[in-house]
Design a protein around this motif. Structure first.
Motif: not given
Length: 192
Positions: A10-23, A152-159, A179-180, A185-189
């Motif tokens: 009954n306790q919403k942590v997120l309530n009707q939230s929309d997010f967009f994270f650009p690539a 950093r070793l994994r270097d995933p497309p999305v972090l 450093a991050i 730069r140019g990667k979804t973070t």
């Protein structure tokens, strides 16, 4: 999307939230304690299911994506990462797609990127020092930087970095953030 923990539906942590994270972009999520920032990170990687709505990656619902693909392409580094009773080297190497094939030069380079040079210089056996169960031989900031080296070793497309600098002093925090920004730069973070 909305979310409530099963223990308190009954306790919403997120309530009707929309997010967009650009690539290819760096995005910050900022909010007060308890506002659902960390929960959002856990939803994005599929640790939790939203109560309503859905998480999508490139317009594909998360629930239909292959879990192995998801783990290889989206990485969440939390404020407190798991460390194993192994060497510093091995704990960083766990970020590699095949940890047994991680090269010493790759691990050292990842440690350098996470500004661990002075830490490694003080350890009795450098990168070959055992960190102890859950890294008890390391400070909170050193553990966070080790987790960052692993990422950093994994270097995933999305972090997703969830309060990855909370255990660092102001100067170290600024250096790590620089450093991050350079590395990602140019990667979804997403930085929480």
């Amino acid at each position: 999307m909305s979310f409530a923990y099963p223990s308190n539906p009954n306790q919403k942590v997120l309530n009707q939230s929309d997010f967009f994270f650009p690539a290819g972009e760096l995005t910050y999520i900022v909010g007060r304690s308890g506002s659902g920032k960390s929960t959002l990170g856990n939803l994005i990687v599929g640790f939790y299911e939203p109560a309503t709505g859905q998480v999508q990656v490139d317009n594909h619902p998360l629930r239909v994506l292959d879990r192995q693909w998801l783990r290889e392409n989206i990485t969440l580094i939390q404020q407190s990462s798991i460390l194993f009773n192994e060497t510093f080297f091995k704990n960083v190497a766990f970020g590699h797609s095949n940890p047994d094939e991680a090269k010493r030069s790759e691990v050292i380079s990842a440690c350098d990127a996470a500004l661990l040079q002075s830490t490694l210089a003080t350890l009795p056996e450098g990168v070959d020092t055992y960190v102890g169960a859950d890294g008890y031989n390391l400070s909170g900031g050193q553990k966070q930087r080790l987790a960052l080296a692993r990422a950093r070793l994994r270097d995933p497309p999305v972090l997703i970095l969830d309060e990855i600098t909370s255990g660092l002093d102001q100067v170290s925090r600024a250096l790590i953030m620089d450093a991050i920004r350079d590395w990602r730069r140019g990667k979804t973070t997403i930085i929480i």
